[in-house]
Design a protein around this motif. Sequence first.
Motif, PDB file in Angstrom:
ATOM      1  N   GLU A 191      90.155  72.314 -12.703  1.00 18.12           N
ATOM      2  CA  GLU A 191      91.327  72.139 -12.110  1.00 18.12           C
ATOM      3  C   GLU A 191      91.503  71.189 -10.881  1.00 18.12           C
ATOM      4  O   GLU A 191      92.346  70.415 -10.720  1.00 18.12           O
ATOM      5  CB  GLU A 191      92.199  73.555 -11.759  1.00 18.12           C
ATOM      6  N   LEU A 192      90.529  71.241 -10.158  1.00 17.23           N
ATOM      7  CA  LEU A 192      90.177  70.413  -8.900  1.00 17.23           C
ATOM      8  C   LEU A 192      90.131  68.985  -9.348  1.00 17.23           C
ATOM      9  O   LEU A 192      90.940  68.094  -8.779  1.00 17.23           O
ATOM     10  CB  LEU A 192      89.000  70.737  -8.131  1.00 17.23           C
ATOM     11  N   GLY A 193      89.451  68.745 -10.387  1.00 16.34           N
ATOM     12  CA  GLY A 193      89.402  67.187 -10.921  1.00 16.34           C
ATOM     13  C   GLY A 193      90.842  67.000 -11.324  1.00 16.34           C
ATOM     14  O   GLY A 193      91.044  65.608 -10.965  1.00 16.34           O
ATOM     15  N   LEU A 194      91.737  67.779 -12.091  1.00 18.05           N
ATOM     16  CA  LEU A 194      92.590  67.236 -12.467  1.00 18.05           C
ATOM     17  C   LEU A 194      93.550  67.163 -11.269  1.00 18.05           C
ATOM     18  O   LEU A 194      94.362  66.130 -11.187  1.00 18.05           O
ATOM     19  CB  LEU A 194      93.522  68.345 -13.221  1.00 18.05           C
ATOM     20  N   GLU A 195      93.662  67.863 -10.129  1.00 17.07           N
ATOM     21  CA  GLU A 195      94.438  67.777  -9.037  1.00 17.07           C
ATOM     22  C   GLU A 195      94.192  66.467  -8.334  1.00 17.07           C
ATOM     23  O   GLU A 195      95.067  65.615  -7.887  1.00 17.07           O
ATOM     24  CB  GLU A 195      94.051  68.841  -7.992  1.00 17.07           C
ATOM     25  N   TYR A 196      92.773  65.998  -8.119  1.00 15.93           N
ATOM     26  CA  TYR A 196      92.611  64.874  -7.505  1.00 15.93           C
ATOM     27  C   TYR A 196      93.048  63.757  -8.275  1.00 15.93           C
ATOM     28  O   TYR A 196      93.767  62.766  -7.667  1.00 15.93           O
ATOM     29  CB  TYR A 196      90.802  64.749  -7.611  1.00 15.93           C
ATOM     30  N   ARG A 197      92.965  63.696  -9.570  1.00 17.96           N
ATOM     31  CA  ARG A 197      93.561  62.479 -10.479  1.00 17.96           C
ATOM     32  C   ARG A 197      94.983  62.430 -10.342  1.00 17.96           C
ATOM     33  O   ARG A 197      95.624  61.369 -10.287  1.00 17.96           O
ATOM     34  CB  ARG A 197      93.000  62.839 -11.921  1.00 17.96           C
ATOM     35  N   ALA A 198      95.823  63.688 -10.033  1.00 15.23           N
ATOM     36  CA  ALA A 198      97.102  63.434  -9.909  1.00 15.23           C
ATOM     37  C   ALA A 198      97.661  62.801  -8.606  1.00 15.23           C
ATOM     38  O   ALA A 198      98.552  62.159  -8.563  1.00 15.23           O
ATOM     39  CB  ALA A 198      97.709  64.981 -10.160  1.00 15.23           C
ATOM     40  N   ARG A 199      96.627  63.207  -7.468  1.00 13.18           N
ATOM     41  CA  ARG A 199      97.026  62.617  -6.275  1.00 13.18           C
ATOM     42  C   ARG A 199      96.470  61.435  -5.817  1.00 13.18           C
ATOM     43  O   ARG A 199      97.218  60.732  -5.252  1.00 13.18           O
ATOM     44  CB  ARG A 199      96.441  63.696  -5.354  1.00 13.18           C
ATOM     45  N   TYR A 200      95.392  61.005  -6.518  1.00 14.51           N
ATOM     46  CA  TYR A 200      94.645  59.637  -6.129  1.00 14.51           C
ATOM     47  C   TYR A 200      94.713  58.532  -7.441  1.00 14.51           C
ATOM     48  O   TYR A 200      94.462  57.577  -7.006  1.00 14.51           O
ATOM     49  CB  TYR A 200      93.359  59.825  -5.544  1.00 14.51           C
TER      50      TYR A 200
END
Length: 164
Positions: A24-33
């Motif tokens: 989920e952290l990886g998905l969050e980073y992709r969404a933000r960056y």
Amino acid sequence: MCAGTVEFVMVRQDDPLAEPLLAELGLEYRARYGDLSGTEYADMRSYPAEQFAPPGGVLVVGLSGGIPVAGGAFRRLDASTAELKRIWTSSEHRGRGYGKLVVAELERIARERGYRRVYLTTGPRQPEAVALYLSTGYTALYDRALPAEQVGVHAFEKQLGAAG
């Protein structure tokens, strides 16, 4: 809302308990960056697992009712400094104070292991992380008057007291 009961367990980077949080952290980073190729956020397992293993490091997962709700890690930066990495709360469990509990648990373990300072960085598109670190006593190592994107990587530090 107040944090519920959380039990922290130390795990390896490839432990099934850590998997949902890291994914989920990886998905969050992709969404933000956006496109993260070539950055430290591209792969949540880009650091060798042994960096987060005792005695120099640790990866903890916070469980509530047996469900992973939050986690984080640190690795040895130098003989007296631990570097916090991957502080995360599951999106389903945010707003309950779990992030503060993770930071406190990592600081406790770091102190027990003889570290006297904690260092960390977060990205410019993570205002919640900035707020968490400021609220838990971290000192910003950048000019807070500058726009977040101009600052780029946001570095923080905190001096730890003696264990016990």
